[in-house]
Design an enzyme around this catalytic site. Structure first.
Site, PDB file in Angstrom:
ATOM      1  N   ASP A 188      26.759 -13.386  17.110  1.00  0.00           N
ATOM      2  CA  ASP A 188      26.192 -14.068  18.273  1.00  0.00           C
ATOM      3  C   ASP A 188      26.784 -15.479  18.395  1.00  0.00           C
ATOM      4  OD1 ASP A 188      24.730 -14.549  20.530  1.00  0.00           O
ATOM      5  OD2 ASP A 188      22.861 -14.973  19.494  1.00  0.00           O
ATOM      6  N   HIS A 230      15.394 -17.646  13.920  1.00  0.00           N
ATOM      7  CA  HIS A 230      15.805 -16.432  13.214  1.00  0.00           C
ATOM      8  C   HIS A 230      16.912 -16.752  12.225  1.00  0.00           C
ATOM      9  CE1 HIS A 230      17.759 -16.799  17.241  1.00  0.00           C
ATOM     10  NE2 HIS A 230      18.837 -16.827  16.491  1.00  0.00           N
ATOM     11  N   GLN A 251      19.676 -10.415  14.144  1.00  0.00           N
ATOM     12  CA  GLN A 251      19.018 -11.732  14.117  1.00  0.00           C
ATOM     13  C   GLN A 251      17.521 -11.506  13.921  1.00  0.00           C
ATOM     14  OE1 GLN A 251      21.146 -12.612  17.832  1.00  0.00           O
ATOM     15  NE2 GLN A 251      21.491 -14.682  17.062  1.00  0.00           N
ATOM     16  N   ARG A 308      19.844 -29.553  17.650  1.00  0.00           N
ATOM     17  CA  ARG A 308      19.544 -28.741  18.835  1.00  0.00           C
ATOM     18  C   ARG A 308      18.651 -27.586  18.398  1.00  0.00           C
ATOM     19  NH1 ARG A 308      21.310 -23.860  20.568  1.00  0.00           N
ATOM     20  NH2 ARG A 308      21.758 -23.484  22.748  1.00  0.00           N
ATOM     21  N   ASP A 365      17.434 -24.393  18.629  1.00  0.00           N
ATOM     22  CA  ASP A 365      17.856 -23.159  19.280  1.00  0.00           C
ATOM     23  C   ASP A 365      16.668 -22.225  19.520  1.00  0.00           C
ATOM     24  OD1 ASP A 365      20.046 -21.281  20.051  1.00  0.00           O
ATOM     25  OD2 ASP A 365      19.131 -20.095  18.457  1.00  0.00           O
ATOM     26  N   GLU A 424      16.093 -26.596  23.494  1.00  0.00           N
ATOM     27  CA  GLU A 424      16.840 -25.597  24.254  1.00  0.00           C
ATOM     28  C   GLU A 424      15.845 -24.569  24.785  1.00  0.00           C
ATOM     29  OE1 GLU A 424      19.288 -21.791  24.804  1.00  0.00           O
ATOM     30  OE2 GLU A 424      18.151 -22.093  22.978  1.00  0.00           O
ATOM     31  N   HIS A 440      27.733 -22.626  26.790  1.00  0.00           N
ATOM     32  CA  HIS A 440      28.293 -21.398  26.202  1.00  0.00           C
ATOM     33  C   HIS A 440      27.519 -20.157  26.618  1.00  0.00           C
ATOM     34  CE1 HIS A 440      24.832 -22.268  23.834  1.00  0.00           C
ATOM     35  NE2 HIS A 440      24.912 -21.062  23.296  1.00  0.00           N
ATOM     36  N   ASP A 441      26.322 -20.339  27.205  1.00  0.00           N
ATOM     37  CA  ASP A 441      25.472 -19.200  27.568  1.00  0.00           C
ATOM     38  C   ASP A 441      25.630 -18.827  29.037  1.00  0.00           C
ATOM     39  OD1 ASP A 441      24.291 -18.414  25.193  1.00  0.00           O
ATOM     40  OD2 ASP A 441      22.682 -19.905  25.343  1.00  0.00           O
ATOM     41  N   ARG A 463      29.361 -13.214  27.609  1.00  0.00           N
ATOM     42  CA  ARG A 463      29.419 -14.680  27.538  1.00  0.00           C
ATOM     43  C   ARG A 463      30.770 -15.160  27.009  1.00  0.00           C
ATOM     44  NH1 ARG A 463      24.111 -15.892  24.169  1.00  0.00           N
ATOM     45  NH2 ARG A 463      24.852 -14.011  23.160  1.00  0.00           N
TER      46      ARG A 463
HETATM   47  C1  GLC Z   1      20.244 -19.623  22.135  1.00  0.00           C
HETATM   48  C2  GLC Z   1      21.750 -19.729  22.146  1.00  0.00           C
HETATM   49  C3  GLC Z   1      22.336 -18.393  22.452  1.00  0.00           C
HETATM   50  C4  GLC Z   1      21.876 -17.422  21.405  1.00  0.00           C
HETATM   51  C5  GLC Z   1      20.365 -17.419  21.276  1.00  0.00           C
HETATM   52  C6  GLC Z   1      19.938 -16.767  20.014  1.00  0.00           C
HETATM   53  O1  GLC Z   1      19.738 -19.309  23.363  1.00  0.00           O
HETATM   54  O2  GLC Z   1      22.155 -20.686  23.078  1.00  0.00           O
HETATM   55  O3  GLC Z   1      23.734 -18.455  22.496  1.00  0.00           O
HETATM   56  O4  GLC Z   1      22.325 -16.151  21.740  1.00  0.00           O
HETATM   57  O5  GLC Z   1      19.822 -18.698  21.213  1.00  0.00           O
HETATM   58  O6  GLC Z   1      20.222 -17.591  18.911  1.00  0.00           O
HETATM   59  C1  GLC Z   2      17.524 -16.261  27.446  1.00  0.00           C
HETATM   60  C2  GLC Z   2      16.757 -17.154  26.590  1.00  0.00           C
HETATM   61  C3  GLC Z   2      17.588 -18.319  26.171  1.00  0.00           C
HETATM   62  C4  GLC Z   2      18.923 -17.852  25.628  1.00  0.00           C
HETATM   63  C5  GLC Z   2      19.609 -16.916  26.501  1.00  0.00           C
HETATM   64  C6  GLC Z   2      20.820 -16.365  25.815  1.00  0.00           C
HETATM   65  O1  GLC Z   2      17.776 -16.891  28.641  1.00  0.00           O
HETATM   66  O2  GLC Z   2      15.589 -17.619  27.236  1.00  0.00           O
HETATM   67  O3  GLC Z   2      16.924 -19.044  25.208  1.00  0.00           O
HETATM   68  O4  GLC Z   2      19.772 -18.937  25.503  1.00  0.00           O
HETATM   69  O5  GLC Z   2      18.740 -15.892  26.824  1.00  0.00           O
HETATM   70  O6  GLC Z   2      21.517 -15.536  26.672  1.00  0.00           O
END
Ligand code: GLC
Ligand code: GLC
Length: 642
Positions: free
Chosen positions: A143, A186, A254, A284, A286, A328, A392-393, A517
């Site tokens: 991931d 996680h 995860q 950050r 996460d 986040e 990055h998302d 992504r």
């Molecule tokens: C956050 C990250 C995302 C990841 C997810 C699980 O949203 O930005 O890239 O997949 O958390 O860790």
């Molecule tokens: C969802 C989650 C966010 C995560 C993202 C990853 O939007 O709410 O936390 O970054 O998925 O794709």
């Protein structure tokens, strides 16, 4: 029961029986002072979470020992930083702040080579660098590093912990604050806690949410969202070795941690302090919305998630007060706001601004952006937004349906339109994006793509249409101008400053092809850097334009600590806001979100309270005697008194 008296009583017992590492007298007195100051808050929060458990005091005592350990291991230079930050806690509000997020390998190859890129960063004006997760994680799909197998080990391909410390040092010397991920919702299924759980160790099975059969998972499942439905349906994964169902909100590898167990809180605090002591200035948080599970709810944004984060923050205030939290939370705007507080997350991504900038580009209408920002932009003056346009998302359309409804917009339909538009399926769309996480049950999806491709540059170059190229460049500069001026820390996503386009090669890589992504996780090639130096290229205009905006931001204090007021411009195509600081410096920003000329009544200038006004971007003077101001397609004006 009087919580303050109990807190006092516990603290004096803990101090009397302490088993802390040896410290100098001076160090001990600093630690004890911070502990006494913060303990009532920490105690209150932990009591709320764990006070009903018979061994609460045991965990409390061992947590304080962990905090003492973390403090005593904190390098001297960082203790100096602590003192400095306590004197100027709002450092992140300065106009000099400019963030960048990057993957170590994609940006530079590895940590050692990243050091050589510091001049590139400083030349751009970067003062905050978020390195995407660089910890030890499973081979193949991890991931993007968000499945952590060991928080204290750096992914071998990127270097070592010593390289990271060395880089942190070099960044500090260059005036750049290091930001690291705290992936605490996680661990990967290869983390030693998860391995022990798989091997049948009951103590470690209690670190996660594990179930013998589907009875309880099914009950939870009624109310849960699916985050990556393209990978796996539902939120649980069967583990063959342990013969149990494991809670896995994200990928199956995860494993969500179980924070109803105080042992997990303590263990993760140790990891957190390790990261803090590497020399980062922000962590950050996460996926923080997911950390507390409560049967019968969607298990996002629970009250106790906030309590937990506040407790973690208290721990930092005691052992590493220079470090702040960045939230986040990519959730409903009302929920995003709840994480932002001086005692919780001092910084927060601004996903609403991000999503609605794209929304307004698609519709050429700024009403939803304006109404939403009027409702949700204001936050505590001691905190700051981290404003971004891409990361990055994927992009999720997290606006408030009620605000949309007031404008006659149906949220559900509008999201569908936006997905169609940004995946290029909508006729006339300028965007090249890829649908992400399509849910076969309800058709929901989100959108991936690089900033430049989503803003139309890819299509414009393909069709070799000079006007479309010009428009996409103007769009790209406009959206950057907003994050640079609206208030908070602007955060660039590495490569966007050069207008890099989607990279579709991930579709050939078996560890990436199921996760779109990767289309916008792009290596910064020498070719991209060279292209941006070529005066005839769109990338040149983008990179020069972005640099110029950054330079202007850093020259004027009003871009820093100021109050923002979102203004109804009277023209639906124009997004407007004003800023004002304590020195009474003022800024008025106008952005034309359409590809046609737009006019706006000059009355809007009255807020600047002056006749002679200058546009910092064009360097032209504006005559406020004219009845209207005209903006070119996608033009931005940064107006100040002259
Ligand atoms: C956050 C990250 C995302 C990841 C997810 C699980 O949203 O930005 O890239 O997949 O958390 O860790
Ligand atoms: C969802 C989650 C966010 C995560 C993202 C990853 O939007 O709410 O936390 O970054 O998925 O794709």
């Amino acid at each position: 029961m009087n919580i303050l008296i109990e807190s006092q009583r516990s603290l004096s017992r803990i101090i009397k029986n302490e088993t802390w590492p040896p410290m100098s007298k001076a160090a001990r007195s600093v630690f004890e002072a911070r502990l006494s100051q913060e303990f009532p808050q920490l105690f209150t929060k932990l009591f709320e979470l764990y006070g009903h458990q018979y061994d609460f005091y045991y965990y409390l005592q061992s947590l304080v020992a962990t905090l003492a350990q973390g403090y005593s291991e904190r390098p001297r230079a960082l203790k100096r930083k602590d003192k400095q930050r306590l004197i100027e806690p709002h450092w992140y509000q300065s106009e000099d702040m400019l963030g960048m997020a990057c993957y170590v390998d994609l940006f530079a190859g590895n940590l050692k080579q990243l050091k050589n890129k510091i001049p590139y960063l400083t030349e751009l004006g970067i003062s905050y660098l978020h390195l995407m997760p660089l910890y030890d994680s499973p081979k193949g799909d991890s991931d993007g590093g968000y499945a952590v197998s060991d928080y204290r080990k750096v992914n071998e391909q990127l270097g070592s912990v010593d390289d990271l410390k060395d880089l942190a040092n070099a960044l500090e010397k260059a005036g750049i604050s290091l930001v690291l991920d705290f992936v605490f919702n996680h661990t990967s299924d290869e983390h030693r806690w998860a391995l022990a759980a798989q091997a049948g160790n009951i103590e470690y099975q209690e670190y996660f949410h594990m179930f013998d059969d589907r009875a309880i998972p099914d009950q939870y499942e009624h109310n849960l969202r699916e985050i990556f439905p393209q990978v796996r349906r539902g939120n649980f994964t069967w583990n063959e070795q342990a013969q149990k169902w494991v809670w896995t909100t994200f990928n199956s590898f995860q494993w969500d941690l179980n924070y109803s167990n105080p042992a997990v809180f303590n263990a993760i605090t140790e990891e957190m302090l390790f990261l803090a002591n590497l020399g980062c200035e922000a962590l950050r948080l996460d996926a923080l919305a997911f950390i507390w599970k409560e049967m019968g709810t969607n298990c996002e944004n629970q009250d106790k998630a906030h309590t937990l984060i506040q407790a973690f923050n208290s721990c930092l205030k005691i052992s590493a007060p220079a470090v702040v939290f960045k939230s986040e939370a990519i959730v409903h705007p009302d929920e995003v706001l709840k994480y932002i507080d001086k005692d919780e997350c001092q910084l927060s991504y601004n996903p609403l601004l991000m999503a609605l900038i794209w929304e307004s580009l698609a519709t050429r209408n700024t009403q939803l952006l304006t109404s939403s920002m009027r409702k949700s932009f204001a936050i505590s003056p001691s905190c700051a937004w981290v404003n971004y346009v891409r990361c990055h998302d994927d992009i999720g359309w997290t606006f408030d349906d009620k605000v949309a409804q007031e404008l006659g917009i149906n949220g559900q339909d509008h999201r569908q339109f936006l997905n169609q538009f940004y995946t290029g399926r909508f006729a006339g769309s300028f965007a090249n994006g890829v649908a992400f996480g399509e849910n076969p049950s309800n058709g929901d999806c989100r959108v991936c793509g690089s900033l430049a491709s989503l803003a139309g540059l890819e299509r414009a170059i393909q069709s070799n249409n000079p006007q479309h190229i010009e428009h996409s460049v103007a769009r790209i500069l406009m959206i950057h101008s907003i994050i640079l001026s609206i208030g908070g820390v602007p955060l660039l996503y590495s490569g966007d400053e050069l207008g890099v386009l989607n990279d579709y090669r991930y579709q050939q890589d078996s560890s990436k092809q199921h996760d779109d992504r990767w289309v916008h996780r792009i290596a910064l090639s020498d070719q991209a850097l060279k292209q941006a130096e070529h005066p005839q290229s769109a990338q040149f205009s983008i990179s020069q334009g972005v640099k110029r905006l950054i330079h202007l931001r850093q020259k004027h204090a009003v871009f820093g600590q100021s109050e923002t007021q979102i203004i109804d411009s009277g023209n639906t195509h124009i997004f407007a806001y004003g800023r004002k600081n304590i020195a009474a410096e003022q800024l008025l920003v106008l952005c034309n979100f359409s590809e046609s000329m737009q006019q706006i009544n000059s009355q809007i200038l009255a807020s600047l309270g002056h006749d002679s006004i200058k546009n910092l971007i064009s360097e032209q003077l504006i005559n406020s005697v004219n009845p209207s101001i005209t903006l070119r397609p996608y033009e931005v004006m940064w107006l100040v008194k002259h």
